[in-house]
Scaffold this active site. Structure first.
Site, PDB file in Angstrom:
ATOM      1  N   ASP A  25       0.959  -1.312   0.117  1.00 42.27           N
ATOM      2  CA  ASP A  25      -0.052   0.238  -0.183  1.00 42.27           C
ATOM      3  C   ASP A  25       0.833   1.309   0.073  1.00 42.27           C
ATOM      4  O   ASP A  25       0.251   2.318  -0.410  1.00 42.27           O
ATOM      5  CB  ASP A  25      -0.883   0.012   1.115  1.00 42.27           C
ATOM      6  CG  ASP A  25      -2.037  -1.048   1.218  1.00 42.27           C
ATOM      7  OD1 ASP A  25      -2.189  -1.432   0.054  1.00 42.27           O
ATOM      8  OD2 ASP A  25      -2.746  -1.321   2.087  1.00 42.27           O
ATOM      9  N   GLY A  77      -9.280 -10.368   7.115  1.00 41.65           N
ATOM     10  CA  GLY A  77      -9.630  -9.711   6.256  1.00 41.65           C
ATOM     11  C   GLY A  77      -9.662  -8.411   6.507  1.00 41.65           C
ATOM     12  O   GLY A  77      -9.122  -7.446   7.694  1.00 41.65           O
ATOM     13  N   HIS A  84      -1.445  -6.671  15.582  1.00 43.32           N
ATOM     14  CA  HIS A  84      -1.247  -7.281  17.174  1.00 43.32           C
ATOM     15  C   HIS A  84       0.114  -7.329  17.203  1.00 43.32           C
ATOM     16  O   HIS A  84       0.990  -7.226  16.159  1.00 43.32           O
ATOM     17  CB  HIS A  84      -2.038  -8.606  17.022  1.00 43.32           C
ATOM     18  CG  HIS A  84      -1.621  -9.806  16.302  1.00 43.32           C
ATOM     19  ND1 HIS A  84      -2.616 -10.870  16.127  1.00 43.32           N
ATOM     20  CD2 HIS A  84      -0.517 -10.177  15.911  1.00 43.32           C
ATOM     21  CE1 HIS A  84      -1.744 -11.726  15.304  1.00 43.32           C
ATOM     22  NE2 HIS A  84      -0.624 -11.282  15.147  1.00 43.32           N
ATOM     23  N   ASP A  99      -1.939  -6.446   9.739  1.00 42.16           N
ATOM     24  CA  ASP A  99      -2.785  -7.066   8.676  1.00 42.16           C
ATOM     25  C   ASP A  99      -2.728  -6.423   7.383  1.00 42.16           C
ATOM     26  O   ASP A  99      -3.246  -5.187   7.128  1.00 42.16           O
ATOM     27  CB  ASP A  99      -4.221  -7.286   9.294  1.00 42.16           C
ATOM     28  CG  ASP A  99      -5.164  -7.833   8.422  1.00 42.16           C
ATOM     29  OD1 ASP A  99      -4.846  -8.369   7.127  1.00 42.16           O
ATOM     30  OD2 ASP A  99      -6.258  -8.018   8.865  1.00 42.16           O
ATOM     31  N   GLU A 102      -5.777  -4.967   5.198  1.00 37.55           N
ATOM     32  CA  GLU A 102      -6.041  -3.174   5.654  1.00 37.55           C
ATOM     33  C   GLU A 102      -5.730  -2.528   4.534  1.00 37.55           C
ATOM     34  O   GLU A 102      -4.427  -2.623   3.788  1.00 37.55           O
ATOM     35  CB  GLU A 102      -5.797  -2.853   6.837  1.00 37.55           C
ATOM     36  CG  GLU A 102      -6.164  -3.862   8.209  1.00 37.55           C
ATOM     37  CD  GLU A 102      -7.448  -4.032   8.167  1.00 37.55           C
ATOM     38  OE1 GLU A 102      -8.233  -3.517   7.567  1.00 37.55           O
ATOM     39  OE2 GLU A 102      -7.966  -5.183   8.950  1.00 37.55           O
ATOM     40  N   HIS A 294       0.680   2.241  18.948  1.00 41.63           N
ATOM     41  CA  HIS A 294      -0.043   1.225  19.711  1.00 41.63           C
ATOM     42  C   HIS A 294       0.634  -0.121  19.837  1.00 41.63           C
ATOM     43  O   HIS A 294       0.796  -0.606  20.982  1.00 41.63           O
ATOM     44  CB  HIS A 294      -1.554   1.257  19.143  1.00 41.63           C
ATOM     45  CG  HIS A 294      -2.311   0.255  19.896  1.00 41.63           C
ATOM     46  ND1 HIS A 294      -3.220   0.738  20.904  1.00 41.63           N
ATOM     47  CD2 HIS A 294      -2.407  -1.077  20.044  1.00 41.63           C
ATOM     48  CE1 HIS A 294      -3.714  -0.445  21.552  1.00 41.63           C
ATOM     49  NE2 HIS A 294      -3.335  -1.466  20.929  1.00 41.63           N
ATOM     50  N   GLU A 295       0.986  -0.782  18.931  1.00 43.08           N
ATOM     51  CA  GLU A 295       1.671  -2.005  18.818  1.00 43.08           C
ATOM     52  C   GLU A 295       2.814  -2.030  19.499  1.00 43.08           C
ATOM     53  O   GLU A 295       3.196  -2.990  20.359  1.00 43.08           O
ATOM     54  CB  GLU A 295       1.563  -2.647  17.587  1.00 43.08           C
ATOM     55  CG  GLU A 295       0.058  -2.745  16.740  1.00 43.08           C
ATOM     56  CD  GLU A 295      -0.793  -3.578  17.562  1.00 43.08           C
ATOM     57  OE1 GLU A 295      -0.427  -4.444  18.463  1.00 43.08           O
ATOM     58  OE2 GLU A 295      -1.977  -3.318  17.276  1.00 43.08           O
ATOM     59  N   HIS A 298       2.311  -2.498  23.249  1.00 40.88           N
ATOM     60  CA  HIS A 298       2.327  -3.777  23.364  1.00 40.88           C
ATOM     61  C   HIS A 298       3.966  -4.262  23.420  1.00 40.88           C
ATOM     62  O   HIS A 298       4.448  -5.171  24.369  1.00 40.88           O
ATOM     63  CB  HIS A 298       1.539  -4.567  22.928  1.00 40.88           C
ATOM     64  CG  HIS A 298      -0.069  -4.427  22.763  1.00 40.88           C
ATOM     65  ND1 HIS A 298      -0.612  -4.065  23.774  1.00 40.88           N
ATOM     66  CD2 HIS A 298      -0.727  -4.007  21.781  1.00 40.88           C
ATOM     67  CE1 HIS A 298      -1.872  -3.993  23.551  1.00 40.88           C
ATOM     68  NE2 HIS A 298      -1.935  -3.810  22.440  1.00 40.88           N
ATOM     69  N   HIS A 304      -3.879  -3.312  27.159  1.00 44.54           N
ATOM     70  CA  HIS A 304      -4.812  -2.373  26.855  1.00 44.54           C
ATOM     71  C   HIS A 304      -5.146  -1.498  28.105  1.00 44.54           C
ATOM     72  O   HIS A 304      -5.397  -2.177  29.072  1.00 44.54           O
ATOM     73  CB  HIS A 304      -5.984  -3.184  26.266  1.00 44.54           C
ATOM     74  CG  HIS A 304      -5.866  -3.413  24.826  1.00 44.54           C
ATOM     75  ND1 HIS A 304      -6.363  -4.778  24.044  1.00 44.54           N
ATOM     76  CD2 HIS A 304      -5.015  -2.961  23.687  1.00 44.54           C
ATOM     77  CE1 HIS A 304      -5.669  -4.562  23.099  1.00 44.54           C
ATOM     78  NE2 HIS A 304      -5.219  -3.566  22.743  1.00 44.54           N
TER      79      HIS A 304
END
Lengths: 583, 90
Positions: A25, A77, A84, A99, A102, A294-295, A298, A304
């Site tokens: 992308d 999908g 994650h 993913d 996206e 965000h990831e 983690h 979260h």
């Protein structure tokens, strides 16, 4: 905030990461930049550093994949699950997966970055005009080789700036051909292909050979998605083919016909009825930067949170502002502590907006050295003393943690070790000073804990250790012991005073505050109240509290938490960079 | 009121993954996937009242009104794009 069970965290601060593959992308450069900025979000508030490795083992391995991509936690999908990551540790621990079903963007729709040409990689400018015609998308008009291109300014005819749009005819990704473009037709397992294909793969990625025979040369690469490529459906990565025929009708734009969910789609060949190739039309997409930030949270050990406005809240939402909430900052600093060093300074001149101030330019003697007259003409509010002799400590930007900050005479004052600086009248120009505190308010000790100007009387309160002073004009009153205010003998210092309404203020000391009547200089009887009950989300160990531009600021170390009049923390930042406007 | 002619033609697109699932089916899958409920709990007491406590946990975690019901706000939340890391448990 929450951490993972066992407070999993890295046992070192120099974290390494490696980008294993790229999404079709976006260009690899844009992806790398998004990841680097996402890591910088966390390094800005911790002692952690992040170094990208091009090969070999790394703490955090970043991967794009679809559906089941090798870890037993399949993606689903388009939409739904975006990404994650695993908590810190060896092997797959610490890794982040995105993913690739996206539509990855920078959050505001498709941005088409160019390659080659004359624009040095700039983004396409849509619409642009070429030979008097208006273009809303990349085009191969004007070229015999079919390469899609765009102008990077509104008018190609005038500016001549252009670049090539993402296309398998311009470059490929990953693979083993060093980014060489596809060669069409090419032979794969005895069959001839004249476009990118997913044949031979189970992950749906489109690929091509970079010579005329994959069977012979085995060189290949993955096809970048063309601008305006569709997602999902059965033609992901292919562009819409306008006009296309659907149920016997011609469509020149994306449509929701034939669907009950209202989602816009298009055919990727000119005849859907015959070929049945289709996909969803591109939308604003998901910000790779925000999802990555965000990831990476983690991957550093944060779970979260339940704070909806925080970056570590599980749902995606787009924001253009700084992504970290006070909850995120507290969480990551719980694991790794605050940042201990200022950002590295570039050797070149600071950015525009704050003129460079070499030491020789500093005012050293009157008359030029005299600070300008105070805005109100009052003799005591702003400094009137002579600037201190220059030294490295003169630079307000070299101060990491200030003793106190206070709004006096409508200008923010910065106190540190017997020196003081003050912000420009509207807080937009460079900070002025320093002045020696002893020249301006001679009765005060060099080290202050807090200062406060009563807006009603213009009297200025100064606190240091167990004592306080009040300046009324040029007259110093005090020192008095804190017990005079009605504080218990256990109160060692005052960290700030904030006006609430005329004649009333909140007096802070550590984790507690009192309501205070300014005129009688006395706090309410009764037990002090916990700060966290009135101001959630601010650090309990704040060493200075002050009101500035209508917001209450809580300082801890070199950071500040800004609380709006509605009681919400809306910003966490550096005192020097954000408030003193240091480069 | 308009009598209406033939409704819009709906087409089954090849490879379309957006299956038509009920909100309850989506919620049950969501509760398990993100740690609010164990797979075994799905059978306990049938698909009805047993969802309440798990929904409350979800609503608390996602800062929604804690109704214990599959209300519109909760349905919207479970359909929203999000991170795949479970909210509860490991």
């Amino acid at each position: 905030f929450l951490t993972f069970d066992g407070q999993l965290k890295w046992d070192h601060q120099n974290i390494t990461y490696r980008v294993q593959n790229y999404s079709p992308d976006l260009t690899p450069e844009v992806i790398e930049d998004a990841f680097a900025r996402a890591f910088a979000v966390w390094s800005a508030v911790t002692p952690l550093t992040f170094t990208r490795l091009s090969h070999g083992p790394a703490d955090i391995v970043i991967q794009f994949g679809t559906k089941e991509h090798g870890d037993g936690y399949p993606f689903d999908g388009p939409d739904g699950l975006l990404a994650h990551a695993f908590p810190p540790g060896p092997g797959i621990q610490g890794d982040a997966h995105f993913d690739d079903d996206e539509h990855w963007t920078l959050g505001k729709g498709e941005v088409v970055y160019t390659r080659f040409g004359t624009a040095e990689g700039a983004a396409c400018h849509f619409p642009f005009t070429f030979s008097g015609r208006r273009y809303e998308a990349c085009t191969s008009d004007g070229r015999e080789d079919g390469l899609p291109w765009c102008a990077t300014t509104p008018d190609y005819d005038q500016d001549g700036l252009f670049g090539f749009c993402p296309s398998e005819l311009v470059y490929t990704l990953d693979g083993n051909a060093a980014g060489s473009p596809c060669v069409f037709p090419f032979v794969f397992e005895g069959r001839s292909y004249s476009s990118c294909t997913t044949d031979g793969r189970s992950d749906g990625y489109r690929w091509c050979a970079t010579t005329d025979s994959f069977d012979r040369d085995r060189t290949y690469g993955f096809c970048p998605n063309r601008a305006s490529a569709v997602t999902g459906g059965n033609s992901a990565g292919e562009p819409c083919a306008f006009p296309f025929t659907f149920l016997g009708r011609s469509f020149a734009a994306c449509t929701a016909e034939g669907r009950s969910d209202g989602r816009l789609w298009c055919a990727t060949t000119h005849d859907y009825d015959r070929h049945r190739k289709w996909g969803f039309c591109p939308d604003t997409g998901y910000s790779l930067f925000l999802v990555a930030a965000h990831e990476f949270g983690h991957a550093l050990g944060l779970d979260h949170t339940t704070v909806r406005e925080a970056l570590m809240f599980p749902m995606y939402s787009y924001t253009e502002g700084p992504p970290l909430h006070a909850d995120d900052v507290e969480g990551i600093q719980f694991l790794y502590g605050p940042r201990t060093e200022p950002d590295p300074r570039p050797p070149t001149a600071p950015p525009t907006g704050r003129p460079p101030a070499p030491p020789t330019d500093r005012p050293t003697a009157p008359p030029a050295g005299h600070p300008p007259a105070p805005p109100t003409g009052r003799p005591t509010a702003p400094p009137t003393g002579r600037p201190a002799p220059p030294s490295p400590a003169d630079d307000v930007c070299s101060v990491s943690v200030f003793d106190a900050l206070a709004d006096i005479g409508g200008r923010l004052h910065f106190f540190k070790d017997g020196r003081l600086w003050r912000a420009s009248p509207r807080g937009r120009g460079p900070v002025e000073g320093p002045w020696l505190l002893s020249d301006v308010w001679p009765a005060l000790p060099p080290r202050l804990d807090a200062a406060f100007e009563d807006p009603l009387t213009k009297n200025i309160f100064f606190f240091s250790g167990g004592q306080y002073w009040v300046y009324a004009g040029r007259t110093a009153l005090g020192p008095w012991r804190l017990e005079k205010l009605g504080l218990g003998s256990t109160v060692q210092r005052v960290t700030g005073l904030v006006q609430r309404k005329a004649g009333k203020a909140l007096l802070f000391s550590g984790e507690h505050y009192w309501r205070m009547d300014i005129k009688s200089q006395s706090v309410n009887r009764g037990a002090p109240l916990p700060v966290e009950e009135l101001f959630s989300g601010v650090p309990l160990e704040a060493h200075n509290v002050f009101l500035y531009k209508g917001n209450i600021h809580f300082c801890r170390d070199q950071f500040y938490w800004r609380v709006t009049p509605r009681g919400q923390v809306d910003r966490v930042g550096y005192v020097t960079f954000d408030i003193a406007q240091c480069p | 009121a308009p009598r209406g002619g033939p409704g819009p033609t709906l087409v089954l697109f090849p490879g379309d993954q957006s299956r038509n699932r009920t909100d309850r089916e989506l919620a049950e899958e969501y509760l398990v996937r993100f740690g609010y409920r164990l797979p075994g709990e799905m059978q306990d007491g049938g698909p009805g009242q047993a969802m309440g406590p798990a929904l409350r946990r979800l609503q608390k975690q996602l800062a929604l009104p804690e109704t214990g019901e599959l209300d519109p706000a909760t349905v919207a939340a479970i359909k929203a794009p999000r991170c795949g890391v479970p909210d509860l448990g490991n």
